[in-house]
Design an enzyme around this catalytic site. Structure first.
Site, PDB file in Angstrom:
ATOM      1  N   LYS A  22       0.698  -1.178   0.028  1.00 33.34           N
ATOM      2  CA  LYS A  22      -0.182   0.188   0.001  1.00 33.34           C
ATOM      3  C   LYS A  22       0.856   1.109   0.088  1.00 33.34           C
ATOM      4  CE  LYS A  22      -3.467  -0.021   2.649  1.00 33.34           C
ATOM      5  NZ  LYS A  22      -4.652  -0.176   2.097  1.00 33.34           N
ATOM      6  N   ARG A  92      -3.488   3.069   8.468  1.00 35.34           N
ATOM      7  CA  ARG A  92      -3.908   1.873   7.751  1.00 35.34           C
ATOM      8  C   ARG A  92      -2.891   0.560   7.669  1.00 35.34           C
ATOM      9  NH1 ARG A  92      -8.293   2.562   3.863  1.00 35.34           N
ATOM     10  NH2 ARG A  92      -9.198   4.631   4.006  1.00 35.34           N
ATOM     11  N   GLY A 101      -8.132  -7.011   4.143  1.00 34.93           N
ATOM     12  CA  GLY A 101      -9.084  -7.105   5.348  1.00 34.93           C
ATOM     13  C   GLY A 101      -8.564  -7.922   6.604  1.00 34.93           C
ATOM     14  N   MET A 103      -5.779  -7.069   8.419  1.00 33.73           N
ATOM     15  CA  MET A 103      -5.079  -6.208   9.592  1.00 33.73           C
ATOM     16  C   MET A 103      -6.203  -4.950   9.684  1.00 33.73           C
ATOM     17  SD  MET A 103      -1.110  -6.911   8.841  1.00 33.73           S
ATOM     18  CE  MET A 103      -1.173  -6.882   6.938  1.00 33.73           C
ATOM     19  N   ARG A 336      -3.511  -1.387  -6.123  1.00 30.69           N
ATOM     20  CA  ARG A 336      -2.981  -2.712  -5.905  1.00 30.69           C
ATOM     21  C   ARG A 336      -3.356  -3.643  -7.157  1.00 30.69           C
ATOM     22  NH1 ARG A 336      -5.725  -4.659  -0.503  1.00 30.69           N
ATOM     23  NH2 ARG A 336      -7.710  -4.922  -1.304  1.00 30.69           N
ATOM     24  N   HIS A 450     -16.153  -7.524   1.931  1.00 27.89           N
ATOM     25  CA  HIS A 450     -15.016  -8.719   2.240  1.00 27.89           C
ATOM     26  C   HIS A 450     -15.261  -9.965   1.669  1.00 27.89           C
ATOM     27  CE1 HIS A 450     -13.782 -11.762   5.277  1.00 27.89           C
ATOM     28  NE2 HIS A 450     -12.499 -10.701   5.430  1.00 27.89           N
ATOM     29  N   ARG A 556      -0.058 -47.896 -10.830  1.00 28.25           N
ATOM     30  CA  ARG A 556       0.321 -48.684  -9.861  1.00 28.25           C
ATOM     31  C   ARG A 556      -0.541 -50.171  -9.917  1.00 28.25           C
ATOM     32  NH1 ARG A 556      -1.176 -43.601  -8.266  1.00 28.25           N
ATOM     33  NH2 ARG A 556      -0.040 -42.465  -6.990  1.00 28.25           N
ATOM     34  N   ARG A 612       4.484 -49.802 -12.626  1.00 28.37           N
ATOM     35  CA  ARG A 612       4.992 -50.112 -11.466  1.00 28.37           C
ATOM     36  C   ARG A 612       4.557 -51.700 -11.197  1.00 28.37           C
ATOM     37  NH1 ARG A 612       4.775 -46.996  -6.007  1.00 28.37           N
ATOM     38  NH2 ARG A 612       2.893 -48.185  -5.737  1.00 28.37           N
ATOM     39  N   GLU A 739      13.690 -44.820  -4.610  1.00 31.06           N
ATOM     40  CA  GLU A 739      12.865 -44.293  -3.349  1.00 31.06           C
ATOM     41  C   GLU A 739      13.599 -44.628  -2.189  1.00 31.06           C
ATOM     42  OE1 GLU A 739       9.187 -46.381  -3.701  1.00 31.06           O
ATOM     43  OE2 GLU A 739       9.990 -47.787  -4.961  1.00 31.06           O
ATOM     44  N   SER A 758      12.901 -43.417 -12.083  1.00 32.13           N
ATOM     45  CA  SER A 758      11.643 -42.558 -11.611  1.00 32.13           C
ATOM     46  C   SER A 758      11.433 -42.404 -10.081  1.00 32.13           C
ATOM     47  CB  SER A 758      10.239 -43.444 -12.047  1.00 32.13           C
ATOM     48  OG  SER A 758       9.153 -42.402 -11.585  1.00 32.13           O
ATOM     49  N   GLY A 760      10.495 -41.901  -6.299  1.00 35.06           N
ATOM     50  CA  GLY A 760       9.394 -42.101  -5.680  1.00 35.06           C
ATOM     51  C   GLY A 760       9.549 -41.143  -4.422  1.00 35.06           C
ATOM     52  N   THR A 761       9.264 -39.782  -4.545  1.00 36.37           N
ATOM     53  CA  THR A 761       9.724 -39.248  -3.451  1.00 36.37           C
ATOM     54  C   THR A 761       8.917 -39.119  -2.251  1.00 36.37           C
ATOM     55  OG1 THR A 761       8.427 -37.339  -4.737  1.00 36.37           O
ATOM     56  CG2 THR A 761      10.660 -37.270  -5.077  1.00 36.37           C
ATOM     57  N   ASN A 762       7.776 -39.838  -2.376  1.00 38.76           N
ATOM     58  CA  ASN A 762       6.964 -40.236  -1.079  1.00 38.76           C
ATOM     59  C   ASN A 762       7.763 -40.997  -0.081  1.00 38.76           C
ATOM     60  OD1 ASN A 762       5.119 -38.865  -2.369  1.00 38.76           O
ATOM     61  ND2 ASN A 762       3.667 -40.552  -2.624  1.00 38.76           N
ATOM     62  N   ASP A 763       8.045 -42.085  -0.451  1.00 38.10           N
ATOM     63  CA  ASP A 763       9.092 -42.811   0.209  1.00 38.10           C
ATOM     64  C   ASP A 763      10.405 -42.419   0.508  1.00 38.10           C
ATOM     65  OD1 ASP A 763       7.497 -44.824   0.873  1.00 38.10           O
ATOM     66  OD2 ASP A 763       7.916 -46.446  -0.760  1.00 38.10           O
ATOM     67  N   CYS A 825       7.589 -39.511  -9.865  1.00 39.61           N
ATOM     68  CA  CYS A 825       6.138 -40.130  -9.894  1.00 39.61           C
ATOM     69  C   CYS A 825       5.524 -39.906  -8.276  1.00 39.61           C
ATOM     70  CB  CYS A 825       5.837 -41.244 -10.313  1.00 39.61           C
ATOM     71  SG  CYS A 825       7.045 -42.761  -9.446  1.00 39.61           S
ATOM     72  N   TYR A 845      10.695 -35.520 -17.082  1.00 39.30           N
ATOM     73  CA  TYR A 845       9.165 -35.386 -16.939  1.00 39.30           C
ATOM     74  C   TYR A 845       8.867 -35.518 -15.460  1.00 39.30           C
ATOM     75  CZ  TYR A 845       8.820 -40.284 -16.034  1.00 39.30           C
ATOM     76  OH  TYR A 845       9.014 -41.739 -15.668  1.00 39.30           O
TER      77      TYR A 845
END
Length: 869
Positions: A22, A92, A101, A103, A336, A450, A556, A612, A739, A758, A760-763, A825, A845
């Site tokens: 602002k 303000r 809205g 603050m 803004r 708002h 899977r 897989r 993984e 590939s 496997g970023t979860n594991d 993946c 990819y």
């Protein structure tokens, strides 16, 4: 001494981090010659220091505030707190990132029993003076002293009721004097002290309150919801007051240079005559459309339109503006970059490229990838609307279609996990409930209230200003057109038309075409990173293809086994004690597997498909109850006790790190042999139909080259049997899912056997951190809330740990096999920051759920653009 305050003519739009959005924009508008009431900004660094000073305004800052008030007195010719021409100011907030809205704001600061009389004389408008004074006491009491706003409202309502009037405008001077006196009495009763009469004391207290509001609950929730981190605090803007409540030639308004719901290139906004800005934003009075200003005050409208043109051309973006007209003189109070729906964002970005205002690359960077979810919202079907009973109509404040149970407060919404939030008007305190709600409906308020602004930013369906509705808080019900809806009963909102319907209305998919199609074509031209989908069924495939998936990065196979006609054969296989028994069970599964793969290959029509092989924690398939265990024993012709013993033997203490993935194939190679045959058999059948097929067989949970080599050899032998039987061949790849940290550390060796990786970023995240992904949700939020982690590592890739393992695996893998194909993946494949990181790493990819494909595409293009800068 460090400078903590800048006059508006000392700053510019590039100083947002210091002056807040602002303040920086007020400075910029001052520089380009727009009519901005003079003022100064107390910096975000001052806010940070305020918290260092144990939330106190220190003496040096007080002195700097006094010095700058004197400069305002010189510039305006007015005096602060005394004299015939009193200087009044607004106070303000304004962080570097817009938080509408969230603050606090205080108007008319500087009024007391003396200056109110001076204001009345110099303006020759006694009503204005006392109206401004009562507003100031209420705002100051609410914001600075936390006197509940509703207690002031009760006083107002009682005075109006006694006079038999409903509008604030019908209150005369004596009424306003009475209300002001009662407000001061309430203030004294609630705070134990008289209302502050010293304007400098008022100002310092107001600045402190705005700084404190940086950490109020609604501001904290807003920053969490919008992932706003790393800001030092809010700036405070102190600006000389101009009055929109000076009579019929005065007014105030809020407007956008383009429609924030649709993106239409037409001024969009609202105004109120004889009012102050809070009346419009809070929805206290229902405003007029800005178009009507052209009839009522054509000179003011033309001046405003010229300012809109200047600002949009200067900022090269749609602007959200506040203005005041004081006795026929126009003033700009704010500009803004405006909040908008994703539909509007796309339309505006495309239009601005075609208008020559911005480049395609700038247009792509303008779109928040996550906001694309809004475009995937369903709409009400035409058939459903024909049958639906309409019960009200308001303003189409934020598009979308929402059905849900009615709840009248945020507590109920939170307790029930969603629904339609119905309010007379929303306030910033409702932010958490609004985020959970499926839709928002208000009785009062306009398109810039708002509720409307926040709903659009959240992508929530919203209908505002539905004045036909009557809410009975005591009975917990609403009534409209003779229809009564009790709390917990269903209604439906059409945020595109503003209509409200009884019950649930059937929905249909939205059409993605026009400007959106053009925008995605630009995205596809720019990005290098491919985007595939995680898909296990033809239905998933069809959805992903509709959104432009370039293949399947993760199919899977264990997800294919849960159907009632399949699960028993899988259970037979798992509890079998011999190869003969397993082969018998696998023979039952084979036709299902082959058909699944056939349907998927056929639908994918030549696009690569990464399958897989089985990777189940075995406990997911085993029968839990005694009845199912007895049924399995009967199917296999075995004693119930032997099945129980086998299930007990197979029980694992930590199944996520147990006998799963390729470890299962080391023990029972016939499982992967059957799956490989089914994949290739299906691929050959589809090829015979004249359809190209590109199968990629992925072996999960590999930690050692020899492990992969053993399983790969078994698979290749099985595939050769199919080729020999069919007397034809097909190209295929065998790779692995990376993984486990050891796979990253030995990726150069594993790449000798793997044709693709590939991630496997979860594991990989789970094992790297030592956090169970099934249990981490119980404590991970504490890590984020307490700034131990910037992000939940299961949501956004941990670049310092998991990311470094990925980088190492990529470098090692490419050193051994330069042409190795690399993808990801895990769930991170659809999270924008993670996708940008994958682009930086040089992956081929990412793969994500079908509904996140468009998000991933935009994030990939943005990553490429940022990387090339």
């Amino acid at each position: 001494m460090k400078k903590f305050i800048y006059l508006f003519d000392e700053g510019n739009k590039d100083m947002k981090d210091l002056l807040g959005g602002k303040g920086a924009n007020l400075a910029e508008m001052t520089h380009i010659g727009l009519p901005v009431p003079t003022g100064f900004t107390i910096t975000t660094e001052a806010c940070s220091e305020f918290y260092n000073q144990d939330k106190k305004i220190w003496d040096e800052l007080k002195e700097e505030i006094c010095e700058n008030i004197k400069k305002l007195e010189e510039k305006t010719g007015k005096t602060f707190g005394y004299g015939e021409n009193p200087l009044l100011v607004s106070v303000r907030s304004g962080a570097a990132v817009s938080m509408p809205g969230m603050m606090d704001t205080i108007l008319n600061l500087g009024l007391n029993d003396i200056t109110v009389e001076s204001l009345a004389k110099i303006t020759n408008n006694e009503r204005l003076a006392w109206d401004s004074y009562r507003r100031f006491i209420q705002m100051f009491g609410d914001v600075v002293k936390e006197v509940p706003k509703y207690k002031f409202d009760i006083i107002m309502d009682k005075v109006k009721e006694s006079k038999g009037i409903t509008s604030d405008l019908d209150l005369d001077v004596d009424d306003l004097k009475l209300i002001t006196r009662k407000f001061k009495d309430l203030y004294a009763e609630e705070t134990g002290e008289d209302f502050y009469s010293d304007p400098m004391e008022q100002l310092v207290s107001a600045v402190k309150a705005v700084f404190n509001s940086w950490n109020n609950p609604r501001a904290i929730i807003y920053r969490e919801l919008n992932e706003i981190t790393g800001l030092p605090g809010t700036a405070v803007n102190v600006q000389s007051m101009v009055f929109g409540n000076m009579g019929t030639n005065s007014g105030t308004g809020v407007a956008f240079t383009r429609n924030p719901s649709t993106g239409e290139n037409k001024i969009f906004g609202e105004y109120l005559m004889n009012a102050q800005g809070e009346d419009v934003v809070a929805g206290i009075r229902t405003p007029e459309s800005i178009d009507k200003l052209a009839e009522e005050m054509p000179d003011m409208f033309n001046e405003f339109m010229n300012i809109c043109h200047i600002l949009e051309k200067h900022y090269k973006d749609m602007q959200d503006m506040e203005f005041t007209i004081e006795r026929g003189k126009f003033y700009m109070l704010q500009t803004r970059n405006g909040k908008r729906t994703s539909k509007a964002a796309i339309n505006i970005a495309v239009d601005m490229v075609e208008e020559g205002l911005i480049t395609k690359e700038e247009a792509i960077l303008r779109i928040d990838p996550k906001s694309i979810d809004q475009l995937l919202h369903k709409t009400f079907s035409k058939e459903g609307l024909k049958e639906a009973k309409e019960m009200g109509e308001g303003l189409a404040a934020s598009p979308g279609a929402a059905s849900g149970k009615v709840y009248f407060d945020c507590k109920a919404i939170k307790e029930n996990g969603g629904g339609i939030l119905v309010r007379v008007e929303t306030s910033p305190e409702d932010i958490e409930g609004m985020n959970i709600a499926d839709g928002i409906l208000t009785v009062r308020g306009g398109m810039t209230s708002h509720a409307a602004v926040v709903a659009r930013g959240m992508g929530k369906c919203c209908v505002c200003g539905c004045s036909e509705l009557t809410i009975n808080e005591e009975k917990r019900e609403l009534e409209s057109r003779g229809i009564i809806i009790k709390e917990g009963e269903y209604i439906s909102l059409d945020g595109s038309s503003g209509k409200v319907y009884m019950g649930e209305v059937p929905k249909t998919e939205i059409e993605l075409s026009g400007a959106f199609e053009k925008f995605i074509n630009w995205v596809d031209e720019v990005r290098d990173l491919g985007v595939r989908m995680n898909a296990d069924t033809p239905r998933d495939c069809a959805t992903g293809l509709k959104f432009g998936a370039e293949g399947i990065g993760l199919c899977r196979t264990e997800h294919m086994f849960f159907g009632e006609e399949r699960i028993w054969a899988v259970r037979e296989m798992i509890v079998s004690n011999s190869r003969l028994e397993r082969d018998r069970a696998l023979a039952k599964i084979y036709p299902f597997q082959k058909k699944d793969f056939h349907d998927i290959f056929e639908l994918m029509n030549g696009k690569p498909v990464t399958v897989r092989l089985l990777d189940p924690p075995l406990h997911e398939f085993l029968p839990k109850g005694e009845a199912d265990q007895k049924k399995l024993a009967e199917l296999m012709g075995k004693p119930f006790s032997s099945i129980q013993e086998r299930i007990s033997y197979l029980h694992e203490v930590n199944p996520m790190l147990g006998h799963r993935g390729c470890r299962l194939a080391i023990t029972y190679p016939e499982i992967y042999e059957m799956q490989a045959k089914a994949i290739i058999d299906a691929a050959l059948e589809v090829k015979e139909q004249g359809i190209d097929v590109k199968p990629e067989i992925m072996i999960p949970l590999v930690v050692e080259k020899n492990e992969l080599k053993y399983v790969k050899e078994r698979i290749k032998e099985a595939i050769e049997e199919v080729f020999a039987k069919k007397k034809t061949r097909i190209d295929y790849k065998i790779g692995t899912m990376v993984e486990v940290p050891r796979a990253c550390l030995t990726a150069d060796e594993i790449a000798e056997e793997a044709e693709f990786f590939s991630f496997g970023t979860n594991d990989l995240t789970q094992i790297t951190f030592g956090f169970s992904r099934d249990d981490a949700g119980k404590f991970i939020k504490e890590y984020v809330d307490k700034n131990i982690f910037e992000k939940d590592p299961f949501i956004s890739i941990d670049r310092n740990g998991v990311g470094q393992l990925m980088r190492m695996a990529i470098e090692k893998g490419r050193k051994t096999r330069p042409e190795i194909k690399l993808g990801i993946c895990g769930e991170h494949g659809g999270e924008p920051r993670s996708v940008e990181f994958c682009n930086e790493l040089g992956l081929n990819y990412v793969s994500c759920s079908p509904y996140r494909i468009l998000i991933a595409k935009i994030a990939a293009a943005q990553g490429k653009i940022k990387q090339s800068k």
